[in-house]
Design a protein around this motif. Structure first.
Motif, PDB file in Angstrom:
ATOM      1  N   VAL A   1      14.606  60.229 -13.970  1.00 11.81           N
ATOM      2  CA  VAL A   1      13.490  60.267 -14.895  1.00 11.81           C
ATOM      3  C   VAL A   1      12.303  59.881 -14.063  1.00 11.81           C
ATOM      4  O   VAL A   1      12.121  58.899 -13.319  1.00 11.81           O
ATOM      5  CB  VAL A   1      13.786  58.845 -15.940  1.00 11.81           C
ATOM      6  N   VAL A   2      11.269  60.591 -14.333  1.00 11.03           N
ATOM      7  CA  VAL A   2      10.125  60.548 -13.802  1.00 11.03           C
ATOM      8  C   VAL A   2       8.811  60.567 -14.792  1.00 11.03           C
ATOM      9  O   VAL A   2       8.919  61.259 -16.054  1.00 11.03           O
ATOM     10  CB  VAL A   2       9.589  62.176 -13.189  1.00 11.03           C
ATOM     11  N   ALA A   3       7.991  59.231 -14.801  1.00  8.84           N
ATOM     12  CA  ALA A   3       7.187  58.859 -15.866  1.00  8.84           C
ATOM     13  C   ALA A   3       5.821  59.390 -15.205  1.00  8.84           C
ATOM     14  O   ALA A   3       5.339  58.859 -14.161  1.00  8.84           O
ATOM     15  CB  ALA A   3       7.203  57.414 -16.009  1.00  8.84           C
ATOM     16  N   LEU A   4       4.999  60.021 -15.992  1.00 12.51           N
ATOM     17  CA  LEU A   4       3.950  60.778 -15.636  1.00 12.51           C
ATOM     18  C   LEU A   4       2.632  60.382 -16.380  1.00 12.51           C
ATOM     19  O   LEU A   4       2.710  59.843 -17.732  1.00 12.51           O
ATOM     20  CB  LEU A   4       3.903  62.356 -15.628  1.00 12.51           C
ATOM     21  N   TYR A   5       1.408  60.209 -15.872  1.00 15.40           N
ATOM     22  CA  TYR A   5       0.301  59.679 -16.442  1.00 15.40           C
ATOM     23  C   TYR A   5      -0.225  60.895 -17.542  1.00 15.40           C
ATOM     24  O   TYR A   5      -1.007  60.174 -18.424  1.00 15.40           O
ATOM     25  CB  TYR A   5      -0.943  59.682 -15.486  1.00 15.40           C
TER      26      TYR A   5
ATOM     27  N   TYR B   1      21.531  73.347  -2.840  1.00 12.49           N
ATOM     28  CA  TYR B   1      20.598  72.764  -3.480  1.00 12.49           C
ATOM     29  C   TYR B   1      20.525  73.168  -4.923  1.00 12.49           C
ATOM     30  O   TYR B   1      20.989  74.156  -5.238  1.00 12.49           O
ATOM     31  CB  TYR B   1      19.148  72.860  -2.996  1.00 12.49           C
ATOM     32  N   PRO B   2      20.109  72.217  -6.037  1.00 13.59           N
ATOM     33  CA  PRO B   2      19.472  71.074  -5.923  1.00 13.59           C
ATOM     34  C   PRO B   2      20.424  70.050  -5.644  1.00 13.59           C
ATOM     35  O   PRO B   2      21.811  70.115  -6.053  1.00 13.59           O
ATOM     36  CB  PRO B   2      18.585  70.583  -7.170  1.00 13.59           C
ATOM     37  N   LYS B   3      20.128  68.637  -5.468  1.00 15.77           N
ATOM     38  CA  LYS B   3      20.973  67.531  -5.087  1.00 15.77           C
ATOM     39  C   LYS B   3      21.370  66.567  -6.230  1.00 15.77           C
ATOM     40  O   LYS B   3      21.966  65.775  -6.182  1.00 15.77           O
ATOM     41  CB  LYS B   3      20.854  66.843  -3.721  1.00 15.77           C
ATOM     42  N   VAL B   4      20.531  66.943  -7.222  1.00 10.26           N
ATOM     43  CA  VAL B   4      20.608  66.262  -8.775  1.00 10.26           C
ATOM     44  C   VAL B   4      21.134  67.185  -9.835  1.00 10.26           C
ATOM     45  O   VAL B   4      20.599  68.300  -9.632  1.00 10.26           O
ATOM     46  CB  VAL B   4      19.507  65.281  -8.851  1.00 10.26           C
ATOM     47  N   ASP B   5      21.410  66.517 -10.881  1.00  9.50           N
ATOM     48  CA  ASP B   5      21.841  67.299 -12.102  1.00  9.50           C
ATOM     49  C   ASP B   5      20.806  67.726 -12.885  1.00  9.50           C
ATOM     50  O   ASP B   5      20.647  68.798 -13.451  1.00  9.50           O
ATOM     51  CB  ASP B   5      22.985  66.631 -12.690  1.00  9.50           C
ATOM     52  N   THR B   6      19.821  66.906 -13.065  1.00  7.89           N
ATOM     53  CA  THR B   6      18.898  67.118 -14.163  1.00  7.89           C
ATOM     54  C   THR B   6      17.704  66.147 -13.927  1.00  7.89           C
ATOM     55  O   THR B   6      17.910  65.226 -12.930  1.00  7.89           O
ATOM     56  CB  THR B   6      19.239  66.588 -15.607  1.00  7.89           C
ATOM     57  N   ILE B   7      16.374  66.871 -14.014  1.00  5.21           N
ATOM     58  CA  ILE B   7      15.215  65.798 -14.155  1.00  5.21           C
ATOM     59  C   ILE B   7      14.693  65.646 -15.562  1.00  5.21           C
ATOM     60  O   ILE B   7      14.557  66.707 -16.281  1.00  5.21           O
ATOM     61  CB  ILE B   7      14.152  66.485 -13.285  1.00  5.21           C
ATOM     62  N   THR B   8      14.424  64.476 -15.817  1.00  8.38           N
ATOM     63  CA  THR B   8      13.701  64.304 -17.392  1.00  8.38           C
ATOM     64  C   THR B   8      12.220  63.799 -16.887  1.00  8.38           C
ATOM     65  O   THR B   8      11.884  62.757 -16.244  1.00  8.38           O
ATOM     66  CB  THR B   8      14.329  63.329 -18.118  1.00  8.38           C
ATOM     67  N   TRP B   9      11.368  64.641 -17.270  1.00  8.64           N
ATOM     68  CA  TRP B   9       9.862  64.526 -16.969  1.00  8.64           C
ATOM     69  C   TRP B   9       9.450  63.889 -18.588  1.00  8.64           C
ATOM     70  O   TRP B   9       9.532  64.428 -19.258  1.00  8.64           O
ATOM     71  CB  TRP B   9       9.165  65.520 -16.932  1.00  8.64           C
ATOM     72  N   ARG B  10       8.725  62.735 -18.280  1.00 10.80           N
ATOM     73  CA  ARG B  10       8.373  62.015 -19.244  1.00 10.80           C
ATOM     74  C   ARG B  10       6.635  61.747 -19.403  1.00 10.80           C
ATOM     75  O   ARG B  10       6.340  60.908 -18.409  1.00 10.80           O
ATOM     76  CB  ARG B  10       9.098  60.460 -19.803  1.00 10.80           C
ATOM     77  N   PRO B  11       6.025  62.093 -20.414  1.00  9.38           N
ATOM     78  CA  PRO B  11       4.558  61.603 -20.220  1.00  9.38           C
ATOM     79  C   PRO B  11       4.471  60.417 -20.920  1.00  9.38           C
ATOM     80  O   PRO B  11       4.894  59.983 -22.064  1.00  9.38           O
ATOM     81  CB  PRO B  11       3.834  62.756 -21.237  1.00  9.38           C
ATOM     82  N   VAL B  12       3.957  59.278 -20.135  1.00  8.12           N
ATOM     83  CA  VAL B  12       3.801  57.945 -20.435  1.00  8.12           C
ATOM     84  C   VAL B  12       2.345  57.683 -19.923  1.00  8.12           C
ATOM     85  O   VAL B  12       2.013  57.206 -19.075  1.00  8.12           O
ATOM     86  CB  VAL B  12       4.882  57.050 -19.660  1.00  8.12           C
ATOM     87  N   VAL B  13       1.472  57.891 -21.138  1.00  8.09           N
ATOM     88  CA  VAL B  13      -0.071  58.077 -20.715  1.00  8.09           C
ATOM     89  C   VAL B  13      -0.480  56.479 -20.748  1.00  8.09           C
ATOM     90  O   VAL B  13      -1.682  56.264 -19.954  1.00  8.09           O
ATOM     91  CB  VAL B  13      -0.860  58.629 -21.843  1.00  8.09           C
TER      92      VAL B  13
ATOM     93  N   PHE C   1      10.785  57.103 -11.017  1.00  8.14           N
ATOM     94  CA  PHE C   1       9.230  57.505 -10.356  1.00  8.14           C
ATOM     95  C   PHE C   1       8.159  57.403 -11.430  1.00  8.14           C
ATOM     96  O   PHE C   1       8.695  57.900 -12.306  1.00  8.14           O
ATOM     97  CB  PHE C   1       9.546  58.853  -9.451  1.00  8.14           C
ATOM     98  N   ALA C   2       7.257  56.831 -10.950  1.00 15.83           N
ATOM     99  CA  ALA C   2       6.117  56.857 -12.038  1.00 15.83           C
ATOM    100  C   ALA C   2       4.787  57.177 -11.217  1.00 15.83           C
ATOM    101  O   ALA C   2       4.610  56.723  -9.826  1.00 15.83           O
ATOM    102  CB  ALA C   2       5.971  55.311 -12.313  1.00 15.83           C
ATOM    103  N   PHE C   3       3.829  57.975 -11.670  1.00 17.07           N
ATOM    104  CA  PHE C   3       2.838  58.529 -11.186  1.00 17.07           C
ATOM    105  C   PHE C   3       1.822  58.810 -12.292  1.00 17.07           C
ATOM    106  O   PHE C   3       1.981  59.466 -13.070  1.00 17.07           O
ATOM    107  CB  PHE C   3       3.034  59.760 -10.283  1.00 17.07           C
ATOM    108  N   THR C   4       0.462  58.350 -12.232  1.00 13.87           N
ATOM    109  CA  THR C   4      -0.123  57.657 -11.296  1.00 13.87           C
ATOM    110  C   THR C   4       0.166  56.265 -11.582  1.00 13.87           C
ATOM    111  O   THR C   4       0.521  55.664 -12.440  1.00 13.87           O
ATOM    112  CB  THR C   4      -1.648  57.790 -11.028  1.00 13.87           C
ATOM    113  N   LEU C   5       0.248  55.253 -10.531  1.00 13.17           N
ATOM    114  CA  LEU C   5       0.395  53.999 -10.532  1.00 13.17           C
ATOM    115  C   LEU C   5      -0.722  53.353 -10.678  1.00 13.17           C
ATOM    116  O   LEU C   5      -1.673  53.306  -9.873  1.00 13.17           O
ATOM    117  CB  LEU C   5       1.134  53.371  -9.285  1.00 13.17           C
ATOM    118  N   PRO C   6      -1.142  52.583 -11.992  1.00 10.75           N
ATOM    119  CA  PRO C   6      -2.183  51.826 -11.905  1.00 10.75           C
ATOM    120  C   PRO C   6      -2.499  50.803 -10.856  1.00 10.75           C
ATOM    121  O   PRO C   6      -1.674  50.100 -10.489  1.00 10.75           O
ATOM    122  CB  PRO C   6      -2.383  51.195 -13.450  1.00 10.75           C
ATOM    123  N   PRO C   7      -3.671  50.837 -10.356  1.00 13.51           N
ATOM    124  CA  PRO C   7      -3.987  49.642  -8.938  1.00 13.51           C
ATOM    125  C   PRO C   7      -3.429  48.385  -9.404  1.00 13.51           C
ATOM    126  O   PRO C   7      -3.304  47.467  -8.581  1.00 13.51           O
ATOM    127  CB  PRO C   7      -5.461  50.027  -8.726  1.00 13.51           C
ATOM    128  N   GLU C   8      -3.826  47.836 -10.717  1.00 14.24           N
ATOM    129  CA  GLU C   8      -3.648  46.420 -10.901  1.00 14.24           C
ATOM    130  C   GLU C   8      -2.180  46.181 -11.356  1.00 14.24           C
ATOM    131  O   GLU C   8      -1.803  45.053 -10.975  1.00 14.24           O
ATOM    132  CB  GLU C   8      -4.353  46.090 -12.123  1.00 14.24           C
TER     133      GLU C   8
END
Length: 514
Positions: free
Chosen positions: A31-35, A213-225, A241-248
């Motif tokens: 699971v990947v959380a994106l900005y 390859y690939p070595k994982v079964d699925t990727i779930t891309w999630r917009p988390v603004v 994984f999360a990107f971008t990471l808020p500096p604070e």
């Protein structure tokens, strides 16, 4: 729905987003959380990096970049260039199939580049590839590109994340616009489902040409603004994984043993363009004064918690042919003197728009507003929504009446070369709506240097031309040169092989859950 998804749904709803649950997670679902939300799955019709990054799940190009922005062949095997620099012959890898079973071959390459270079298709990346006069399938494993004029960074352009190869059968079935809902490529994952405000899911392609390859079964891309929500779901182990990471959030997330905060190199620059078609920004002393009036070190601390560095070049370090020229010093006394010399002893009033409305951007424009007030420049600030940005700035038809005055925005050169760091932003041919020269900057020396640099393969000559162009731009100050923003992300320690590249794209060829 399992507890992990339930709590993620709650976090997303709290952040202002409803979540529609995908199918139950596979054993190795990342699971990947994106900005940001994704605007399309068609890289040829995307202007935003995050949409192109996610599309790497299912699409590949002839060339690409590794995690350090070094160019590498992907679907191509090799290439050669004619002596006159007009013809590029590319040899292709054999035995590769698209997710729908169609063969990857030279004809598939031709179909894709014929599509993007046809202006009737109105694809956003037309300007990147319009110098291709003809694409020919010489044989099944050989494609020949003939250019309308010599263009030395052509292979870098082919490596741009938009330059993917889509199944010709899928293009024929779904059409120029419909393909965005039915992406079919040669990548490690095949498309499963896209709920635009909630998630995009991809699953392992068993027929992938890289064995093992690939070595994982699925990727779930999630917009988390929402910044806080994105950090919170990493705290509760609901994303890998999360990107971008808020500096604070760096300090709190760094204390969690199961997480690693990653700070990486970046070629993402943040600047304010001045509309040089309008007073007072037609006066170089005014533009220089504003550069002196802004404390970039303090800006980096206030808005980016120190995870940014004052811009010291027009094309950032890490881009080929970049030249260090600064940074521009903080000197409010000098700023006031220049404003007086320019005929504005009491300052003036203007507007500052931001291309973004997230928390960090709000901090930037408010900080700049306060800094400029100290030298008598009164600025009204406005953070634009995406639709407002397109309408008011990117779609302006007439430079003489374009409403933008000062404009906070950013850029990264996803070709890794100076041409795409300079020409779309600073060549006179690049005024909106064609490209992104929102300063409406025009300098004959710069235009000639950028043009000549495209027509030579001599490295010393290219260095000379790009150096001269950047020196002239720095002197003319069409921008307030602010900061190069560092890359900040956070990952679960059991996730390997997932990298943020210097242009804020992603490399996940070796993605693995341990």
């Amino acid at each position: 729905m399992n507890q992990r998804l339930s709590s993620l749904a709650a976090a997303l709803v709290m952040g202002g987003f409803a979540l529609t649950a995908p199918a139950a997670h596979a054993a190795k679902d990342v699971v990947v959380a994106l900005y940001s939300s994704f605007t399309t799955t068609d890289p040829y019709d995307a202007n935003d990096t995050v949409s192109q990054a996610v599309a790497k799940s299912f699409y590949q190009g002839l060339f690409g970049f590794d995690k350090d922005m070094r160019m590498v062949p992907v679907l191509a095997d090799s290439y050669s260039v004619s002596k006159d620099g007009l013809v590029y012959t590319v040899k292709l890898k054999k035995g590769i199939k698209f997710h729908d079973g169609t063969d990857f071959n030279a004809e598939a390459v031709k179909v894709n580049f014929d599509r993007v270079t046809n202006p009737d298709n109105k694809l956003k990346r037309y300007n990147l590839y319009k110098n291709i006069a003809k694409t020919e399938a010489v044989d099944a494993a050989t494609v020949r590109f003939t250019l309308s004029e010599p263009f030395s960074p052509f292979v870098n352009t082919l490596a741009h994340p938009s330059g993917v190869i889509i199944s010709p059968a899928a293009l024929a079935q779904y059409g120029n616009k419909g393909i965005a809902q039915h992406p079919v490529g040669t990548g490690p994952f095949k498309f499963v489902e896209w709920k635009p405000t909630d998630y995009l899911k991809v699953a392992k392609f068993d027929g992938y040409w890289r064995k093992g390859y690939p070595k994982v079964d699925t990727i779930t891309w999630r917009p988390v603004v929402d910044n806080n929500t994105r950090a919170a779901i990493m705290q509760t182990n609901e994303a890998h994984f999360a990107f971008t990471l808020p500096p604070e959030a760096v300090e709190s997330l760094s204390k969690k043993p199961s997480l690693e905060v990653v700070q990486g190199p970046s070629i993402v620059q943040r600047y304010i363009s001045f509309n040089m078609q309008q007073k007072p920004f037609d006066n170089p002393k005014v533009r220089q004064a504003i550069n002196y009036a802004i404390n970039k070190e303090a800006l980096a601390k206030v808005a980016f918690s120190g995870y940014a560095d004052p811009m010291d070049s027009v094309a950032p370090k890490g881009v080929e042919y970049s030249v260090k020229l600064g940074p521009w010093p903080y000197d409010p006394k000098k700023a006031r003197e220049l404003l007086k010399e320019a005929g504005y002893p009491n300052g003036f009033e203007t507007t500052l728009w931001s291309a973004y409305n997230h928390t960090t951007a709000q901090k930037v424009i408010q900080f700049v507003q306060q800094q400029l007030a100290q030298v008598g420049v009164k600025v009204q600030v406005l953070a634009l929504e995406a639709g407002q940005r397109v309408e008011r700035v990117e779609s302006a038809q007439d430079p003489a009446t374009a409403p933008v005055r000062m404009y906070y925005v950013g850029w990264s050169s996803s070709t890794g070369e100076a041409d795409w760091a300079l020409r779309p932003l600073l060549a006179s041919e690049s005024f909106p709506p064609r490209l992104f020269n929102t300063a409406y900057y025009k300098n004959e020396v710069v235009d000639k240097d950028l043009s000549k640099a495209l027509n030579t393969t001599d490295q010393a000559e290219k260095t000379r031309l790009y150096t001269e162009a950047q020196q002239q731009i720095w002197k003319d100050a069409p921008w307030a040169f602010l900061v190069t923003e560092r890359s900040l992300s956070v990952r679960a320690r059991n996730l390997a092989g997932f990298y943020v590249m210097p242009d804020w794209n992603f490399n996940f060829d070796e993605i693995e859950l341990k």
